[in-house]
Scaffold this motif. Structure first.
Motif, mmCIF file in Angstrom:
data_model
loop_
_atom_site.group_PDB
_atom_site.id
_atom_site.type_symbol
_atom_site.label_atom_id
_atom_site.label_comp_id
_atom_site.label_asym_id
_atom_site.label_seq_id
_atom_site.Cartn_x
_atom_site.Cartn_y
_atom_site.Cartn_z
ATOM 1 N N LEU A 162 102.661 -3.494 -43.643
ATOM 2 C CA LEU A 162 101.674 -3.162 -44.664
ATOM 3 C C LEU A 162 101.434 -4.350 -45.595
ATOM 4 O O LEU A 162 102.336 -5.159 -45.838
ATOM 5 C CB LEU A 162 102.141 -1.962 -45.485
ATOM 6 N N ALA A 163 100.225 -4.420 -46.136
ATOM 7 C CA ALA A 163 99.884 -5.469 -47.089
ATOM 8 C C ALA A 163 100.638 -5.271 -48.405
ATOM 9 O O ALA A 163 101.036 -6.231 -49.058
ATOM 10 C CB ALA A 163 98.376 -5.494 -47.337
ATOM 11 N N LEU A 182 99.800 9.900 -30.925
ATOM 12 C CA LEU A 182 99.879 8.447 -30.871
ATOM 13 C C LEU A 182 100.901 7.968 -31.890
ATOM 14 O O LEU A 182 100.890 8.425 -33.040
ATOM 15 C CB LEU A 182 98.510 7.844 -31.209
ATOM 16 N N VAL A 183 101.794 7.081 -31.466
ATOM 17 C CA VAL A 183 102.756 6.471 -32.384
ATOM 18 C C VAL A 183 102.417 4.987 -32.468
ATOM 19 O O VAL A 183 102.318 4.310 -31.439
ATOM 20 C CB VAL A 183 104.210 6.659 -31.901
ATOM 21 N N PHE A 184 102.202 4.511 -33.695
ATOM 22 C CA PHE A 184 101.894 3.097 -33.895
ATOM 23 C C PHE A 184 102.392 2.670 -35.266
ATOM 24 O O PHE A 184 102.721 3.505 -36.116
ATOM 25 C CB PHE A 184 100.391 2.832 -33.766
ATOM 26 N N PHE A 238 97.075 -2.453 -43.405
ATOM 27 C CA PHE A 238 97.949 -3.329 -42.638
ATOM 28 C C PHE A 238 97.666 -4.792 -42.941
ATOM 29 O O PHE A 238 96.527 -5.192 -43.149
ATOM 30 C CB PHE A 238 97.792 -3.054 -41.142
ATOM 31 N N LYS A 239 98.726 -5.581 -42.944
ATOM 32 C CA LYS A 239 98.643 -7.009 -43.215
ATOM 33 C C LYS A 239 97.875 -7.730 -42.105
ATOM 34 O O LYS A 239 97.059 -8.595 -42.387
ATOM 35 C CB LYS A 239 100.062 -7.585 -43.320
ATOM 36 N N ASP A 240 98.105 -7.360 -40.845
ATOM 37 C CA ASP A 240 97.498 -8.051 -39.708
ATOM 38 C C ASP A 240 97.178 -7.046 -38.606
ATOM 39 O O ASP A 240 98.075 -6.631 -37.861
ATOM 40 C CB ASP A 240 98.451 -9.131 -39.191
ATOM 41 N N LEU A 241 95.916 -6.641 -38.497
ATOM 42 C CA LEU A 241 95.518 -5.648 -37.495
ATOM 43 C C LEU A 241 95.741 -6.114 -36.064
ATOM 44 O O LEU A 241 95.928 -5.309 -35.166
ATOM 45 C CB LEU A 241 94.046 -5.273 -37.690
ATOM 46 N N GLU A 242 95.728 -7.427 -35.854
ATOM 47 C CA GLU A 242 95.917 -7.958 -34.504
ATOM 48 C C GLU A 242 97.353 -7.783 -34.009
ATOM 49 O O GLU A 242 97.610 -7.864 -32.821
ATOM 50 C CB GLU A 242 95.516 -9.432 -34.460
#
Length: 80
Positions: free
Chosen positions: A19-20, A13-15, A27-31
């Motif tokens: 970052l915060a 998986l590539v994602f 991550f700053k915003d998971l959405e």
């Protein structure tokens, strides 16, 4: 039964996302995570990872990762 010479799938998986902070991997915003895709082998995943990392090179807080899904799905498998 005839043997198949089909290559074993080693899913990756590539994602990525912003970052915060540069000190961690939160991550700053998971959405707004960017799921690039699921790939059949590491080489294909690496190509996709490099392309996305290059596109976001100007944002120091943007990071992309490769997750070895095959290791999570079958943790008893050795090697690969």
């Amino acid at each position: 039964m005839p043997e198949t010479s089909e290559k074993k799938q080693l899913l990756h998986l590539v994602f990525g996302g912003e970052l915060a902070s540069l000190e961690g991997v939160q991550f700053k915003d998971l959405e707004n995570l960017d799921v690039v895709g699921i790939f059949p082998d590491y080489a294909t995943a690496l190509t996709a990872w490099r392309a996305k990392a290059q596109q976001t090179v100007d944002n120091a807080q943007m990071r992309y990762f490769i997750v070895h899904m095959h290791k999570l799905l079958d943790p008893d498998t050795k090697g690969a």
